[in-house]
Design a protein around this motif. Structure first.
Motif, mmCIF file in Angstrom:
data_model
loop_
_atom_site.group_PDB
_atom_site.id
_atom_site.type_symbol
_atom_site.label_atom_id
_atom_site.label_comp_id
_atom_site.label_asym_id
_atom_site.label_seq_id
_atom_site.Cartn_x
_atom_site.Cartn_y
_atom_site.Cartn_z
ATOM 1 N N GLU A 211 4.498 6.466 -7.942
ATOM 2 C CA GLU A 211 3.448 6.536 -6.920
ATOM 3 C C GLU A 211 2.322 7.429 -7.438
ATOM 4 N N PRO A 212 1.131 6.885 -7.634
ATOM 5 C CA PRO A 212 0.043 7.660 -8.237
ATOM 6 C C PRO A 212 -0.531 8.726 -7.319
ATOM 7 N N GLY A 213 -0.111 8.736 -6.055
ATOM 8 C CA GLY A 213 -0.628 9.732 -5.120
ATOM 9 C C GLY A 213 -0.315 11.152 -5.535
ATOM 10 N N ALA A 214 0.657 11.328 -6.423
ATOM 11 C CA ALA A 214 1.006 12.663 -6.897
ATOM 12 C C ALA A 214 -0.001 13.180 -7.923
ATOM 13 N N TYR A 215 -0.926 12.317 -8.353
ATOM 14 C CA TYR A 215 -1.909 12.693 -9.374
ATOM 15 C C TYR A 215 -3.321 12.512 -8.826
#
Length: 246
Positions: A211-215
């Motif tokens: 999940e790219p939301g962590a970056y």
């Protein structure tokens, strides 16, 4: 035997490619039919792998059920596109591919008609525009495929350095990243060569989505490095288990 297989491969592939490209240009470019382009991609890839005698062992159990997804894959061979069209046939794929491919007669117009995105990696501004186009296509439900190494790798002992375009695309769209690791296509059709290799067994493995939301965009280098590390570990494992000739 390899020479005979190679001659057989090109004798059938070239006229088939002309036919499939014309169908894609008419179906996708004239009639705007994504279904026709999807049919071409699925059947052209299956035919090409069959003619080459490529055997595919794919473990895709980690893939999410629904699109959109941003696929990040390593790049070894001209077979890579055929392989991904074949094993990911349930997903509406668009490739972010080098601009020079779109200049090839018939193939280039067919790729444009099917919605694939040309990218000029030598020009950062143009490359960013291409990524924005791919991001827009993702909002329409398409699944971009990015080769972060940028080009086919001749050194098969390791993955090449990753560029950050795929990481930026995933962060911008917020779509899950599905890393795909392939081993074997670089042996089946080595980069820069026309002769098929003796080994035509290929393995494809999907890693759990990220999940790219962590970056954030400022952390795109970190995301790219994390992808490289996890994909390298799987790549080395696949290389150690490669069984050779199909």
């Amino acid at each position: 035997m390899t020479l005979i297989r190679t001659i057989w491969f090109y004798l059938l592939l070239i006229p088939a490619t002309v036919i499939f490209c014309l169908i894609a240009i008419i179906g996708g470019g004239v009639f705007k039919s994504r279904a026709v382009c999807k049919w071409v991609e699925r059947n052209w890839s299956a035919f090409s792998l069959w003619v080459a005698g490529v055997r595919v062992d794919a473990d895709l159990s980690a893939l999410p059920e629904k699109a959109p997804v941003v696929f990040i894959a390593n790049h070894q061979s001209d077979f890579d596109t055929f392989l991904l069209f074949a094993v990911l046939s349930r997903f509406p794929l668009i490739f972010v591919a080098k601009k020079s491919l779109f200049r090839i007669p018939l193939l280039g117009p067919a790729m444009l008609a099917a919605g694939h995105v040309p990218i000029n990696r030598e020009n950062s501004r143009e490359a960013m525009k291409a990524m924005n186009v791919a991001a827009e296509r993702t909002t329409e439900g398409f699944c971009p495929v990015v080769f972060p190494e940028g080009t086919r790798q001749r050194d098969l002992t390791r993955l090449g350095e990753f560029k950050t375009g795929g990481a930026i695309l995933a962060i911008k769209t917020g779509s899950p990243i599905a890393p795909l690791v392939m081993y074997g296509p670089g042996l089946a059709l080595p980069a820069g060569r026309f002769m098929l290799g003796k080994s035509r067994r290929v393995t494809v493995r999907a890693l759990p989505p990220i999940e790219p939301g962590a970056y954030t965009l400022k952390q795109r280098d970190q995301l790219s490095n994390d992808l490289h590390d996890m994909m390298s570990a799987v790549y080395n494992d696949l290389a150690s288990k490669h069984t050779g000739d199909a």
